[in-house]
Design a protein around this motif. Structure first.
Motif, PDB file in Angstrom:
ATOM      1  N   GLN A 175       0.826  -1.205   0.000  1.00  0.00           N
ATOM      2  CA  GLN A 175       0.000   0.000   0.000  1.00  0.00           C
ATOM      3  C   GLN A 175       0.861   1.257   0.000  1.00  0.00           C
ATOM      4  OE1 GLN A 175      -2.772   0.058   3.217  1.00  0.00           O
ATOM      5  NE2 GLN A 175      -3.740   1.968   2.610  1.00  0.00           N
ATOM      6  N   VAL A 177       1.060   5.510   0.588  1.00  0.00           N
ATOM      7  CA  VAL A 177       0.386   6.442   1.493  1.00  0.00           C
ATOM      8  C   VAL A 177      -0.586   7.312   0.698  1.00  0.00           C
ATOM      9  CG1 VAL A 177       2.343   6.466   3.086  1.00  0.00           C
ATOM     10  CG2 VAL A 177       2.183   8.218   1.313  1.00  0.00           C
ATOM     11  N   ALA A 178      -1.539   7.884   1.407  1.00  0.00           N
ATOM     12  CA  ALA A 178      -2.588   8.686   0.768  1.00  0.00           C
ATOM     13  C   ALA A 178      -1.997   9.915   0.076  1.00  0.00           C
ATOM     14  CB  ALA A 178      -3.620   9.107   1.801  1.00  0.00           C
ATOM     15  N   GLU A 198      -0.944   9.229  11.206  1.00  0.00           N
ATOM     16  CA  GLU A 198      -2.076   8.976  10.293  1.00  0.00           C
ATOM     17  C   GLU A 198      -1.583   8.452   8.954  1.00  0.00           C
ATOM     18  OE1 GLU A 198      -5.105  11.664   7.587  1.00  0.00           O
ATOM     19  OE2 GLU A 198      -4.401  12.497   9.491  1.00  0.00           O
ATOM     20  N   THR A 201      -0.016   4.623   9.625  1.00  0.00           N
ATOM     21  CA  THR A 201      -0.779   3.617  10.366  1.00  0.00           C
ATOM     22  C   THR A 201      -1.388   2.534   9.473  1.00  0.00           C
ATOM     23  OG1 THR A 201      -1.184   4.993  12.295  1.00  0.00           O
ATOM     24  CG2 THR A 201      -2.809   3.274  11.833  1.00  0.00           C
ATOM     25  N   PRO A 202      -1.908   2.855   8.268  1.00  0.00           N
ATOM     26  CA  PRO A 202      -2.467   1.778   7.427  1.00  0.00           C
ATOM     27  C   PRO A 202      -1.482   0.661   7.104  1.00  0.00           C
ATOM     28  CG  PRO A 202      -3.200   3.915   6.625  1.00  0.00           C
ATOM     29  CD  PRO A 202      -2.158   4.188   7.677  1.00  0.00           C
ATOM     30  N   ARG A 203      -0.173   0.911   7.209  1.00  0.00           N
ATOM     31  CA  ARG A 203       0.838  -0.116   6.939  1.00  0.00           C
ATOM     32  C   ARG A 203       1.164  -0.971   8.172  1.00  0.00           C
ATOM     33  NH1 ARG A 203       5.642   2.760   3.379  1.00  0.00           N
ATOM     34  NH2 ARG A 203       4.335   3.613   1.729  1.00  0.00           N
ATOM     35  N   CYS A 204       0.723  -0.540   9.332  1.00  0.00           N
ATOM     36  CA  CYS A 204       1.264  -1.091  10.574  1.00  0.00           C
ATOM     37  C   CYS A 204       0.612  -2.390  11.019  1.00  0.00           C
ATOM     38  CB  CYS A 204       1.128  -0.052  11.692  1.00  0.00           C
ATOM     39  SG  CYS A 204       2.075   1.453  11.350  1.00  0.00           S
ATOM     40  N   TYR A 209       1.458   1.615  15.418  1.00  0.00           N
ATOM     41  CA  TYR A 209       2.372   2.570  14.804  1.00  0.00           C
ATOM     42  C   TYR A 209       3.764   2.548  15.432  1.00  0.00           C
ATOM     43  CZ  TYR A 209       4.331   7.161  13.559  1.00  0.00           C
ATOM     44  OH  TYR A 209       5.146   8.175  13.131  1.00  0.00           O
TER      45      TYR A 209
END
Length: 246
Positions: A175, A177-178, A198, A201-204, A209
């Protein structure tokens, strides 16, 4: 979304290849795409090494952080930032050129990497996978000897190519990052602690985190190979500035 953009978004690094040769015409198309990349002042400040010697590929698989798939890749290309050829041409034409500086080197590295990405994109369009090998910048002294690199020539990037296995095709792409964290309008803005958390965190996953960041820092940023890359580039830049690379 058109097909070019779809492929750019879908593309992921491939490290396991089918035992299927890359046809000469496909290889030529990839190289032709590379040398038609954008370039500063139409100078093409790079040279591409086509590594075909199995023994040399095996050496590179060890010197580039012990990655066996390099030795078995169907095609291996090294993109050299080349400040030498123009300097030599100026001299042979009777000019009095200044010695290349670090600014010239950075421009050549940019040229080399743009050409490399054109090669990646061309390969992807033909169903040929690829993987960047940043470790070519490590072991500066070893790689300069191994590849016969003269003064003012730097190994900016290495790429390996081959047809991906089914597992590699089906593997989920890591993924990114945004967009709003990466695109800043008009000027750079420092990200505060809450936005950094923020962003990553989606990778964690289940680690959270702080624990994930600690592990990643040790595995990548503080790793031996990362320290060696910094040492190698620092050494190269010292030699570059002093003109002692002959």
């Amino acid at each position: 979304m058109n097909e070019t953009i779809r492929q750019l978004i879908a593309r992921k690094s491939v490290r396991v290849f089918e035992d299927t040769p890359i046809a000469p015409e496909a290889k030529e198309a990839i190289l032709t795409a590379a040398v038609n990349a954008p370039t500063a002042g139409n100078q093409q400040l790079y040279t591409i090494l086509d590594i075909t010697d199995p023994a040399l590929k095996a050496q590179l698989s060890e010197s580039c952080d012990h990655q066996p798939f390099i030795a078995t890749a169907q095609m291996v290309l090294i993109f050299l930032a080349d400040c030498r050829k123009w300097y030599s041409a100026f001299e042979t034409a009777g000019c009095t050129p200044r010695h290349p500086g670090v600014g010239d080197l950075l421009l050549a590295v940019s040229d080399a990497n743009i050409a490399a990405q054109n090669a990646v994109t061309a390969a992807e369009s033909m169903g040929i996978g690829s993987c960047y090998i940043g470790d070519i910048m490590e072991n500066c002294e070893t790689h300069r000897r191994m590849l016969n690199l003269p003064a003012y020539v730097f190994p900016a990037a290495m790429l390996v190519f081959g047809y991906p296995t089914r597992q590699q095709l089906e593997r989920e792409k890591p993924q990114r990052v945004a967009l709003h964290h990466v695109v800043h309008e008009n000027a750079y803005r420092n990200l505060d602690a809450s936005e950094l958390e923020e962003m990553f965190t989606p990778r964690c996953g289940v680690k959270g985190y702080a624990d994930w960041m600690q592990a990643f820092c040790q595995r990548k940023y503080n790793s031996d190979f990362s320290r060696e890359m910094t040492r190698s580039v620092d050494r190269y830049l010292d030699d570059f500035r002093e003109g002692t690379q002959e």
